[in-house]
Design an enzyme around this catalytic site. Structure first.
Site, PDB file in Angstrom:
ATOM      1  N   ARG A 169     -18.374 -10.714   8.744  1.00 58.52           N
ATOM      2  CA  ARG A 169     -19.655 -10.163   9.217  1.00 58.52           C
ATOM      3  C   ARG A 169     -20.525 -11.277   9.807  1.00 58.52           C
ATOM      4  O   ARG A 169     -21.118 -11.098  10.873  1.00 58.52           O
ATOM      5  CB  ARG A 169     -20.363  -9.479   8.047  1.00 58.52           C
ATOM      6  CG  ARG A 169     -21.769  -8.949   8.322  1.00 58.52           C
ATOM      7  CD  ARG A 169     -22.261  -8.185   7.091  1.00 58.52           C
ATOM      8  NE  ARG A 169     -23.704  -8.051   7.046  1.00 58.52           N
ATOM      9  CZ  ARG A 169     -24.387  -7.070   7.603  1.00 58.52           C
ATOM     10  NH1 ARG A 169     -23.756  -6.141   8.305  1.00 58.52           N
ATOM     11  NH2 ARG A 169     -25.694  -6.994   7.480  1.00 58.52           N
ATOM     12  N   ARG A 208     -20.484  -4.291   6.308  1.00 60.10           N
ATOM     13  CA  ARG A 208     -20.232  -4.848   4.978  1.00 60.10           C
ATOM     14  C   ARG A 208     -18.975  -4.185   4.431  1.00 60.10           C
ATOM     15  O   ARG A 208     -18.620  -3.065   4.830  1.00 60.10           O
ATOM     16  CB  ARG A 208     -21.415  -4.587   4.046  1.00 60.10           C
ATOM     17  CG  ARG A 208     -22.735  -5.186   4.543  1.00 60.10           C
ATOM     18  CD  ARG A 208     -23.896  -4.765   3.654  1.00 60.10           C
ATOM     19  NE  ARG A 208     -25.158  -5.352   4.099  1.00 60.10           N
ATOM     20  CZ  ARG A 208     -25.994  -4.787   4.966  1.00 60.10           C
ATOM     21  NH1 ARG A 208     -25.685  -3.600   5.495  1.00 60.10           N
ATOM     22  NH2 ARG A 208     -27.118  -5.380   5.313  1.00 60.10           N
ATOM     23  N   HIS A 236     -30.325  -5.124   9.509  1.00 61.89           N
ATOM     24  CA  HIS A 236     -31.347  -5.950   8.871  1.00 61.89           C
ATOM     25  C   HIS A 236     -32.726  -5.315   9.051  1.00 61.89           C
ATOM     26  O   HIS A 236     -33.083  -4.888  10.154  1.00 61.89           O
ATOM     27  CB  HIS A 236     -31.371  -7.356   9.480  1.00 61.89           C
ATOM     28  CG  HIS A 236     -30.210  -8.200   9.081  1.00 61.89           C
ATOM     29  ND1 HIS A 236     -29.820  -9.331   9.779  1.00 61.89           N
ATOM     30  CD2 HIS A 236     -29.323  -8.088   8.043  1.00 61.89           C
ATOM     31  CE1 HIS A 236     -28.769  -9.869   9.196  1.00 61.89           C
ATOM     32  NE2 HIS A 236     -28.442  -9.133   8.144  1.00 61.89           N
ATOM     33  N   LYS A 269     -27.294  -0.610   3.387  1.00 63.97           N
ATOM     34  CA  LYS A 269     -28.276  -1.303   2.561  1.00 63.97           C
ATOM     35  C   LYS A 269     -29.669  -0.780   2.893  1.00 63.97           C
ATOM     36  O   LYS A 269     -30.021  -0.655   4.064  1.00 63.97           O
ATOM     37  CB  LYS A 269     -28.193  -2.812   2.817  1.00 63.97           C
ATOM     38  CG  LYS A 269     -28.881  -3.649   1.757  1.00 63.97           C
ATOM     39  CD  LYS A 269     -28.545  -5.112   1.937  1.00 63.97           C
ATOM     40  CE  LYS A 269     -29.144  -5.961   0.827  1.00 63.97           C
ATOM     41  NZ  LYS A 269     -28.798  -7.382   0.996  1.00 63.97           N
ATOM     42  N   HIS A 275     -17.256 -11.111   3.735  1.00 61.09           N
ATOM     43  CA  HIS A 275     -18.589 -11.211   4.325  1.00 61.09           C
ATOM     44  C   HIS A 275     -18.642 -12.269   5.418  1.00 61.09           C
ATOM     45  O   HIS A 275     -19.484 -12.195   6.322  1.00 61.09           O
ATOM     46  CB  HIS A 275     -19.616 -11.520   3.233  1.00 61.09           C
ATOM     47  CG  HIS A 275     -20.965 -10.922   3.515  1.00 61.09           C
ATOM     48  ND1 HIS A 275     -21.176  -9.562   3.561  1.00 61.09           N
ATOM     49  CD2 HIS A 275     -22.164 -11.506   3.788  1.00 61.09           C
ATOM     50  CE1 HIS A 275     -22.452  -9.331   3.836  1.00 61.09           C
ATOM     51  NE2 HIS A 275     -23.070 -10.481   3.990  1.00 61.09           N
ATOM     52  N   TYR A 285     -28.546 -16.800  11.997  1.00 68.03           N
ATOM     53  CA  TYR A 285     -27.325 -17.018  12.784  1.00 68.03           C
ATOM     54  C   TYR A 285     -27.571 -17.882  14.016  1.00 68.03           C
ATOM     55  O   TYR A 285     -26.632 -18.453  14.569  1.00 68.03           O
ATOM     56  CB  TYR A 285     -26.697 -15.683  13.186  1.00 68.03           C
ATOM     57  CG  TYR A 285     -26.278 -14.873  11.994  1.00 68.03           C
ATOM     58  CD1 TYR A 285     -25.225 -15.283  11.174  1.00 68.03           C
ATOM     59  CD2 TYR A 285     -26.956 -13.703  11.649  1.00 68.03           C
ATOM     60  CE1 TYR A 285     -24.851 -14.554  10.061  1.00 68.03           C
ATOM     61  CE2 TYR A 285     -26.582 -12.960  10.532  1.00 68.03           C
ATOM     62  CZ  TYR A 285     -25.541 -13.394   9.747  1.00 68.03           C
ATOM     63  OH  TYR A 285     -25.180 -12.672   8.636  1.00 68.03           O
TER      64      TYR A 285
END
Length: 462
Positions: free
Chosen positions: A412, A278, A435, A303, A409, A444
């Site tokens: 990414r 990110r 994640h 995150k 983004h 994706y």
């Protein structure tokens, strides 16, 4: 006595200089300010002619100017533009390759409420908390319930929530209180929450993710601020808005975008695509997080406050090493001038008081200007502001004529999609992206071309 011919040559030079400024859109009286900035630069180097003063000298001058606390961001940008125009008017070859845009974009320092600095200060008072509400129309709610939001502030700080999460939860809590109208917050119950979440769908038609965000905020508010955990929520009207697929660039589009970027911005964008970081994760990198031998980057406190390891692309190694040599020169100059201390996490700052001056703790992508640390009052050089690289990517998208709404983004998203198209397993991609749930990564698989080749159209078989 000054030679008249030299005097005329000087006058003609400054006339050309002002004409060059006008072509850049600089109008009176700001053109005269640029002349003044350029003259200050020349006077700062009395023993050197302009052609003798190379990129190192310019960088050293800009670094020292970055120490001037009385210069605002736009004034620093004015200094950069003035010197750039000075060299281009003098037709000095290396100036065309100098990364002027980086110094222009790096002029902005981090504001006290920035996600990287907001946690460096004590829990905000209700007055300061009201300033964090993204929708200013909701600020009055915080002012009307000072005790409640003082408890909110202390709770989010003690539990270590990210400032972005705090702002999100704060906004939804304010909206819920407005929804209650005259009903006291303390007497609100599950039925009120159900009605609030349902009307988000029936009246505002929000996406499922937005409704979930509001629910998470209220679960936190009831459990930790009101200290009354919510019971089961049965009859909530669920959002039926479909989840949108992320924008993904093709490999050729990524190449086209990167070809329109230069210097630090090119390096940053290459790392975003090449590692899947990110933008804030990349900007917060410290020197110690780069492992050239293992070809790896350690992302700290990503995150969810988790660490992870991502690949360091082979093609970025040489430019990154060269960039770090320039950053080290800036750091050594800062130390010589009495600065050079990076901000550290609270516990480390208390335990190792001088660690912030060590090279390995410095930011890989430092700001062009120093700023006052909101916690200690010390003058520090923080990392580059994210708007710098965001604007650079937007400019590159326009210049490369990519017909997509692409951003940092998007790089990414493209990283993940291209890995899956090359046959990388979904669990590995999940780990690289950081994640928590593989279902997030599964999105994706819906945008990738199966096996890297799209399905053949039956029309082509006619």
């Amino acid at each position: 006595m000054v030679d008249p011919s030299r005097k005329d040559a000087r006058a003609r030079f400054w006339d050309r200089y002002i004409q060059a400024l006008r072509k850049q859109g600089v109008k009176p009286p700001f053109d005269r300010w640029h002349v003044r900035r350029a003259e200050e630069f020349i006077k700062a180097h009395p023993d050197q002619r302009l052609r003798e003063l190379g990129p190192d000298g310019v960088q050293s001058y800009l670094r020292r100017k970055g120490h001037a606390g009385n210069l605002k961001a736009w004034q620093f940008q004015q200094v950069v533009r003035a010197i750039q125009t000075l060299y281009s008017t003098a037709n000095i070859a290396w100036a065309a390759r100098f990364d002027w845009q980086y110094w222009m974009d790096a002029a902005r320092t981090l504001e006290p409420e920035h996600v990287s600095t907001a946690r460096d200060t004590p829990a905000p008072t209700p007055v300061r908390l009201a300033e964090r509400v993204a929708d200013t129309r909701l600020a009055h709610v915080v002012h009307a319930h000072p005790a409640l939001f003082e408890a909110f502030s202390e709770t989010v700080t003690s539990r270590g929530l990210a400032i972005s999460t705090e702002k999100t939860y704060l906004a939804w809590t304010c909206r819920f209180i407005v929804f209650l109208q005259s009903k006291p917050v303390e007497s609100a119950d599950e039925a009120d929450v159900q009605q609030f979440l349902s009307q988000l769908v029936t009246q505002r038609n929000v996406a499922a993710s937005t409704q979930s965000q509001a629910l998470n905020a209220l679960v936190f508010f009831f459990r930790y601020v009101l200290q009354r955990p919510l019971g089961e929520l049965q009859a909530i009207e669920r959002s039926k808005r479909p989840r949108r697929l992320p924008v993904v660039l093709s490999r050729n589009e990524v190449k086209a975008l990167l070809s329109e970027m230069h210097g630090v911005h090119h390096l940053l964008a290459s790392l975003l695509y090449g590692s899947g970081m990110r933008v804030m994760e990349a900007l917060r990198l410290r020197v110690k997080d780069i492992d050239f031998e293992r070809r790896a980057i350690t992302v700290r406190s990503g995150k969810g406050d988790k660490d992870r390891v991502v690949p360091l692309p082979e093609s970025t190694i040489a430019p990154l090493q060269n960039h770090l040599r320039q950053v080290k020169a800036i750091h050594e100059g800062d130390l010589a001038d009495g600065y050079g201390e990076a901000s550290l996490p609270h516990a480390l700052a208390r335990k190792y008081r001088n660690a912030g001056k060590e090279w390995h703790w410095q930011y890989v992508f430092p700001s062009a200007r120093v700023a006052v640390d909101p916690r200690s009052g010390a003058i520090r050089r923080h990392h580059l502001h994210e708007t710098a690289v965001q604007r650079a990517v937007k400019r590159a998208v326009r210049a490369s004529r990519i017909p997509k709404q692409a951003s940092c983004h998007t790089l990414r998203h493209s990283f993940a999609t291209h890995l899956l198209e090359r046959g990388q397993d979904i669990r590995t991609v999940q780990e690289l992206l950081g994640h928590a749930d593989v279902s997030t990564t599964m999105i994706y698989t819906h945008v990738m071309s199966k096996g890297g080749v799209p399905a053949a159209s039956p029309l082509d078989g006619l």
